[in-house]
Design an enzyme around this catalytic site. Structure first.
Site, short mmCIF file in Angstrom:
data_model
loop_
_atom_site.label_atom_id
_atom_site.label_comp_id
_atom_site.label_asym_id
_atom_site.label_seq_id
_atom_site.Cartn_x
_atom_site.Cartn_y
_atom_site.Cartn_z
N HIS A 1 40.40 37.00 44.10
CA HIS A 1 41.11 37.73 43.04
C HIS A 1 41.78 38.95 43.70
O HIS A 1 41.14 39.97 43.92
CB HIS A 1 40.10 38.18 41.97
CG HIS A 1 40.71 38.80 40.77
ND1 HIS A 1 39.97 39.26 39.71
CD2 HIS A 1 42.00 39.05 40.43
CE1 HIS A 1 40.76 39.76 38.78
NE2 HIS A 1 42.01 39.65 39.20
N LYS B 1 35.57 33.00 44.54
CA LYS B 1 36.23 33.69 43.40
C LYS B 1 37.26 34.70 43.86
O LYS B 1 37.18 35.90 43.53
CB LYS B 1 35.19 34.33 42.49
CG LYS B 1 34.27 33.31 41.82
CD LYS B 1 33.51 33.94 40.67
CE LYS B 1 32.58 32.96 39.99
NZ LYS B 1 31.44 32.52 40.82
O1 C5P Z 1 21.48 30.24 39.06
P1 C5P Z 1 22.54 29.77 38.13
O2 C5P Z 1 22.35 28.34 37.65
O3 C5P Z 1 22.80 30.74 36.98
O4 C5P Z 1 23.86 29.74 39.04
C1 C5P Z 1 25.13 29.55 38.53
C2 C5P Z 1 26.10 29.63 39.67
O5 C5P Z 1 27.41 29.42 39.15
C3 C5P Z 1 26.13 30.95 40.40
O6 C5P Z 1 26.28 30.63 41.77
C4 C5P Z 1 27.33 31.67 39.87
O7 C5P Z 1 27.96 32.45 40.86
C5 C5P Z 1 28.25 30.51 39.48
N1 C5P Z 1 29.21 30.76 38.41
C6 C5P Z 1 28.85 31.18 37.13
N2 C5P Z 1 29.81 31.40 36.17
C7 C5P Z 1 31.10 31.20 36.44
C8 C5P Z 1 31.48 30.75 37.71
C9 C5P Z 1 30.49 30.52 38.68
O8 C5P Z 1 27.65 31.34 36.86
N3 C5P Z 1 32.03 31.35 35.49
#
Ligand code: C5P
Length: 260
Positions: free
Chosen positions: A90, A88
């Protein structure tokens, strides 16, 4: 350069479009998790928790065990999941370009940047890593309307996602990250050629944790997502391999009627 003309993501034959988030505290744990989930995953996602601690060494460790494929036909680790670096980025365009050049040497399929960095930053990222797919994060799936209003983005999350997705595509991106709830809107707005990646995915009845805008994997795919990201419901399970396989099977079952 070539980043804007990629075709839409499709998982390797026989694999469900599932990216497992290896949000592990250290490399040994990540490798153990990867051994369990790799047979069911199309993609393994490494984010800041793991990368800030272990850096490129964890990618090398996963490759050494054949748990990651290198992109492109004939790459090493054929048949293994591809690498998703969810860092990510930025920052100002020059800094992001430098960061992208550094991590592009790890041969990821996907690298994330924040759309809020602006069009020039997104363009710089794409130009700096032409072999990788720059996946642009629209609005974090943990933010709801109230949280967005508090950072000055008043209005429904859909509006912010639409604005940021359009900006990203106009800057040359072909891959976007959004919540499953916005997939249909983004697809109708930006067409069939964009790749849509959705975190915020939870199996029926599982713990929501800190996510806010969620759906089941089946719902995400039916809405038109190309790749679903799931972490904790799999990595916190007692049987990680079984949990990953169950999610992959539910995704495959959900996709079949739509013809893939
Ligand atoms: O554990 P969980 O299923 O919530 O993990 C979701 C993953 O997706 C995490 O690694 C998080 O950093 C990533 N992520 C997110 N939302 C976003 C982009 C990435 O939850 N918009």
């Amino acid at each position: 350069m070539s980043g804007g003309v990629r075709s839409r993501y499709a998982p390797p034959a026989g694999r469900a479009p599932l990216a497992v988030a290896l949000d592990a505290p250290d490399g040994a744990t990540a490798v153990r998790w990867a051994r369990a989930v790799a047979p069911a995953a199309a993609v393994l996602k490494i984010g800041m928790e793991l990368f800030y601690r272990e850096g490129p060494a964890v990618v090398a460790a996963l490759r050494a065990e054949g748990l990651l494929a290198e992109p492109g036909a004939g790459g090493r680790g054929a048949g293994a999941p591809e690498l998703f670096l969810d860092l990510k980025l930025h920052d100002i365009p020059a800094t992001v370009a430098g960061g992208m050049r550094s991590v592009a040497t790890l041969l990821p399929r996907f690298i994330t940047v924040h759309a809020a960095g602006g069009a020039a930053m997104i363009r710089a990222a794409i130009e700096a890593a032409p072999e990788a797919e720059v996946a642009v994060v629209t609005v974090l799936t943990s933010l709801d309307a109230a949280a967005l209003a508090a950072i000055g983005l008043a209005g429904p999350p859909d509006d912010a996602v639409r604005r940021l997705a359009t900006l990203a595509v106009e800057a040359g991106a072909n891959t976007l990250v959004c919540s499953p709830r916005e997939v249909r809107m983004v697809r109708s707005e930006l067409g069939d050629s964009v790749t849509l990646i959705t975190p915020g995915v939870r199996p029926e009845g599982s713990d929501v944790a800190d996510q806010a805008r969620i759906a089941t994997p089946g719902e995400a795919l039916q809405a038109g997502a190309d790749l679903v990201v799931m972490g904790r419901p799999i990595t916190r399970a007692t049987d990680l391999g079984g949990a990953a396989r169950a999610v992959a099977d539910s995704i495959s079952a959900g996709r079949a009627p739509a013809g893939g």
